[in-house]
Scaffold this active site. Structure first.
Site, PDB file in Angstrom:
ATOM      1  N   LYS A 200       7.891  -3.117   1.720  1.00  0.00           N
ATOM      2  CA  LYS A 200       8.376  -2.537   2.975  1.00  0.00           C
ATOM      3  C   LYS A 200       9.774  -3.077   3.265  1.00  0.00           C
ATOM      4  O   LYS A 200      10.487  -3.550   2.378  1.00  0.00           O
ATOM      5  CB  LYS A 200       7.399  -2.856   4.103  1.00  0.00           C
TER       6      LYS A 200
ATOM      7  N   ASP B 272       0.313  -0.514   8.336  1.00  0.00           N
ATOM      8  CA  ASP B 272       1.348  -0.831   9.319  1.00  0.00           C
ATOM      9  C   ASP B 272       0.824  -1.620  10.515  1.00  0.00           C
ATOM     10  O   ASP B 272       1.621  -2.143  11.303  1.00  0.00           O
ATOM     11  CB  ASP B 272       2.026   0.449   9.816  1.00  0.00           C
TER      12      ASP B 272
END
EC number: 2.5.1.19
Length: 408
Positions: A318, A291
């Site tokens: 994602k 992330d």
């Protein structure tokens, strides 16, 4: 809302309070649903955590979790073992393109009853809650850690606990360890050895209060701001040195980009200590903290240095294909990016185009990763409200640091 961020020459020194970790909050919300006497402090105010809370309180047949990927994975497992409850779990258009097959098949191994409403392997899914018929499950180890954590979270509520065997090389180990640590915080023991996770059954009452640490991935944007600035510092809370979050590796990674981290009592102070930027390690492996990849790539671009990042295969599934999105938006700004299925190489560049409009692709991290470039140039952020998914106060906190913005 499209936002114009004006070029600022210096950021203000300031102290900011960051919302609780979405990752920790959502794990604890599942545990609280299973053991209602657990209380949670510093709950994330993100959209994703709000959707998780709403879903857990819902008595409707159809539960819509919109863009919340963590909620989709965790709730699939939760509803699968909620005996007598039928649930259709659905989400946004993008969520219906994000695979859930590996988790569904793992739950089916346990004897759970789940079927697909439309395309095989993808939401929406219909779940008939029932008691599992076995306490052993095996699944691929190189998948999203959320599949694994989803199984771990329901494990103590099962009559015989759960043994999870991971096949192959395990990725995102810190997220598995985070789940184990949070289970331990509420009094549930588990082990993770030799690719096998074992969590015993706990059928009693758990009365615990747990404080959620603030979100380290949210901290990454302030690391980027400080790295791109001249001799400035920012203090943010609430953080601890012995963090459960893999993204806490920021404190080591950003040393290469001129930022020093000082740990205080529940705070970290980020200070620009060097104008001479060291090269990041070649082939920096971010498989344990994917992330923060967008933030690191944009920071390096803003500093005019190259980087080669690896371990990024989960970024393709994602909120958007984050590798393609990074390539497209950095190249609009004048950079050059090469990507594969799991790597990103940024070439060194000494120019940054001004007044470029950054597309965010319904992805909160695209908006927040590119915003720090306003230290270097003026730019536009499209659909700026997308940050509410994980960090609703982001633009307000940037204003406290001296960033100027206007709706366009």
């Amino acid at each position: 809302m499209n936002l114009k961020l004006e070029h600022i020459s210096n950021i203000r020194n300031n102290t900011l309070q960051i919302t609780g970790s979405k990752s920790e909050t959502n794990r604890l919300l599942i545990l609280q649903a299973l053991y209602p006497n657990i209380s949670i402090e510093n709950v994330s105010n993100s959209d994703d955590s709000g959707l998780m809370q709403k879903a857990l309180q819902s008595e409707e047949l159809v539960v819509d979790i919109h863009h919340a990927g963590t909620a989709m994975r965790f709730l699939t497992a939760y509803f699968a073992v909620k005996e007598g409850r039928e649930t259709v779990l659905t989400g946004s258009k993008r969520m219906k393109e994000r695979p859930v097959k590996i988790l569904v098949e793992a739950l089916q191994q346990l004897g759970c009853e789940i079927s697909y409403e439309n395309e095989h392997g993808y939401p929406p899914i219909r779940i008939q809650g029932k008691q599992p018929s076995t306490n052993h499950v095996a699944l691929q180890a190189n998948v999203s850690s959320q599949y694994i954590s989803a199984l771990m979270l329901i494990a103590p509520s099962l009559p015989d606990g759960l043994e999870i065997v991971l096949e192959g090389k395990v990725t995102s180990v810190p997220y598995i360890n985070m789940t184990l640590s949070l289970l331990k915080d509420v009094g549930i023991e588990g082990t993770f050895q030799n690719n096998k996770i074992t969590i015993g059954s706990y059928q009693g009452v758990i009365s615990k209060s747990v404080v959620v640490e603030s979100d380290w991935s949210s901290a990454s944007y302030f690391y980027s701001i400080v790295a791109l600035s001249n001799d400035r510092s920012v203090t943010i809370g609430s953080y601890k040195k012995e963090s459960y979050q893999g993204d806490s590796s920021l404190s080591e990674i950003y040393k290469y980009l001129g930022v020093e981290t000082t740990f205080g009592k529940n705070t970290i102070t980020l200070k620009k200590v060097s104008d001479s930027v060291l090269a990041l390690p070649e082939g920096l492996d971010l498989s344990n903290s994917p992330d923060i990849a967008q933030t690191i790539a944009v920071t390096c671009f803003g500093l005019g240095v190259g980087c080669y990042l690896t371990g990024l295969h989960t970024l393709k599934i994602k909120e958007t294909d984050r590798l393609e999105a990074l390539k497209t938006e950095i190249e609009k700004l004048g950079g050059q990016v090469h990507i594969t299925e799991d790597t990103l190489r940024l070439e060194p560049s000494d120019t940054i185009s001004k007044d470029v409009s950054i597309a965010t692709y319904n992805d909160h991290r695209m908006a927040m990763a590119f915003a720090p470039l306003a230290v270097k140039t003026s730019l536009f952020i499209e659909d700026a409200n997308v940050v509410s998914k994980s960090y609703p106060d982001f633009w307000l906190d940037l204003k406290k640091l001296g960033f100027e913005d206007s709706n366009v």
